[in-house]
Design a protein around this motif. Structure first.
Motif, mmCIF file in Angstrom:
data_model
loop_
_atom_site.group_PDB
_atom_site.id
_atom_site.type_symbol
_atom_site.label_atom_id
_atom_site.label_comp_id
_atom_site.label_asym_id
_atom_site.label_seq_id
_atom_site.Cartn_x
_atom_site.Cartn_y
_atom_site.Cartn_z
ATOM 1 N N THR A 221 52.761 23.128 -3.282
ATOM 2 C CA THR A 221 53.443 24.121 -2.451
ATOM 3 C C THR A 221 52.521 24.697 -1.380
ATOM 4 N N GLU A 222 51.232 24.797 -1.670
ATOM 5 C CA GLU A 222 50.304 25.359 -0.690
ATOM 6 C C GLU A 222 50.138 24.456 0.536
ATOM 7 N N ASP A 223 50.551 23.179 0.433
ATOM 8 C CA ASP A 223 50.438 22.246 1.553
ATOM 9 C C ASP A 223 51.680 22.237 2.440
ATOM 10 N N ILE A 224 52.736 22.913 2.015
ATOM 11 C CA ILE A 224 53.973 22.920 2.791
ATOM 12 C C ILE A 224 53.869 23.949 3.918
ATOM 13 N N LYS B 43 57.683 19.700 6.257
ATOM 14 C CA LYS B 43 56.496 19.393 7.054
ATOM 15 C C LYS B 43 55.272 19.922 6.305
ATOM 16 N N CYS B 44 54.342 19.030 6.006
ATOM 17 C CA CYS B 44 53.160 19.392 5.226
ATOM 18 C C CYS B 44 51.928 19.572 6.117
ATOM 19 N N ALA B 45 50.878 20.109 5.522
ATOM 20 C CA ALA B 45 49.674 20.474 6.273
ATOM 21 C C ALA B 45 48.998 19.280 6.921
ATOM 22 N N ASN B 46 49.120 18.127 6.331
ATOM 23 C CA ASN B 46 48.491 16.923 6.885
ATOM 24 C C ASN B 46 49.389 16.229 7.904
ATOM 25 N N ASP B 47 50.421 16.962 8.396
ATOM 26 C CA ASP B 47 51.382 16.471 9.384
ATOM 27 C C ASP B 47 52.286 15.360 8.856
ATOM 28 N N ASN C 132 48.943 25.192 13.954
ATOM 29 C CA ASN C 132 48.840 23.914 14.675
ATOM 30 C C ASN C 132 49.527 23.960 16.034
ATOM 31 N N GLY C 133 50.023 25.165 16.417
ATOM 32 C CA GLY C 133 50.644 25.334 17.730
ATOM 33 C C GLY C 133 52.152 25.205 17.757
ATOM 34 N N LEU C 134 52.757 24.696 16.682
ATOM 35 C CA LEU C 134 54.213 24.585 16.633
ATOM 36 C C LEU C 134 54.862 25.963 16.645
ATOM 37 N N GLN C 135 56.015 26.063 17.278
ATOM 38 C CA GLN C 135 56.745 27.320 17.329
ATOM 39 C C GLN C 135 58.066 27.177 16.589
ATOM 40 N N LEU C 136 58.379 28.161 15.755
ATOM 41 C CA LEU C 136 59.618 28.153 14.980
ATOM 42 C C LEU C 136 60.447 29.382 15.346
#
Length: 249
Positions: free
Chosen positions: A155-158, A171-175, A226-230
């Motif tokens: 869950t910490e990678d989500i 979408k996970c931390a490793n893209d 990572n710069g993504l906007q939600l």
């Protein structure tokens, strides 16, 4: 024809379940009914069933201990758990992608669970994850169905989850991106008891640990590291700010 064994310490519960299987699941034959785990283990070794209908709560043993009696290569049967457990345990079942029936058992839900089991004949189910999950105060891993397989995610990678009808994109931390056959409400029910996860919009759940900024312009949005906007709904702004403060404490 599937062979099934019922394990439940309550005689009435065994009888009711057996009658339901006989009436609504014509492709399933109950070959044994057992009142405790040791009897159940003996019956499994004798009958080699395809399915075990297993009560979680029994005197002396938890149903979760069943697999402790078998080596991995001996587990050729599927399990549907029956339970009257509280809400946290139900979240654990969902997280672990394990089938369960809530007592009193609904005939339609029984039929649907068995249908899912039949479709998953070639899929290994990680019941040990359920045992691990039940011990956690905050769920650290989730298991989610994806096609004919089951994904196990930390869950910490989500970073975030985007809903799209009956499906969700994780979408996970490793893209890495996973598209799974669960709607966003399901993830809200099982993840948002963890303060790190907040539903910020009708289409998004975010892990606040990946949020770097809140942008007030253009109706408001969250900027991830990572710069993504939600997008974020206006009524969720204070909730997300409160969650970030709670995580930082």
């Amino acid at each position: 024809m599937m062979k099934a064994i019922i394990i439940d310490d309550e005689k009435r519960a065994r009888l009711n379940l057996s009658l339901l299987v006989d009436e609504y699941c014509k492709n399933v034959e109950v070959v044994a009914e057992c009142e405790n785990l040791p009897e159940g283990v003996k019956a499994i070794r004798k009958h080699q069933p395809d399915l075990v209908l297993l009560d979680i709560e029994m005197p002396g043993h938890s149903g979760l201990e069943l697999l402790d009696f078998f080596d991995e290569n001996e587990v050729k049967f599927k399990i549907i758990f029956t339970t009257a457990y509280h809400e946290y345990a139900l979240q654990a079942f969902k997280f672990s992608a394990v089938d369960y029936l809530l007592k009193p058992i609904n005939p339609e839900e029984l039929s649907n669970a068995i249908a899912r089991i039949e479709k998953q004949k070639s899929t290994e189910t990680n019941y040990s994850l359920l045992k691990e999950t039940m011990k956690q105060d905050v769920l650290q891993r989730i298991a989610v169905p994806s096609g004919n397989s089951i994904l196990f995610l930390e869950t910490e990678d989500i970073q975030f989850i985007k809903g799209d009808g009956a499906y969700s994109e994780i979408k996970c931390a490793n893209d890495v991106k996973h598209v799974v056959s669960r709607n966003l409400k399901n993830f809200e029910d099982i993840l948002c008891s963890n303060p790190s996860f907040v539903r910020i919009h009708k289409s998004y759940i975010v892990n606040v640990n990946f949020v770097s900024a809140y942008n007030k312009s253009d109706g408001g949005n969250l900027v991830l590291k990572n710069g993504l906007q939600l997008p974020i709904s206006s009524d969720k702004v204070q909730t997300i700010l409160d969650s970030i403060q709670l995580i930082k404490r």
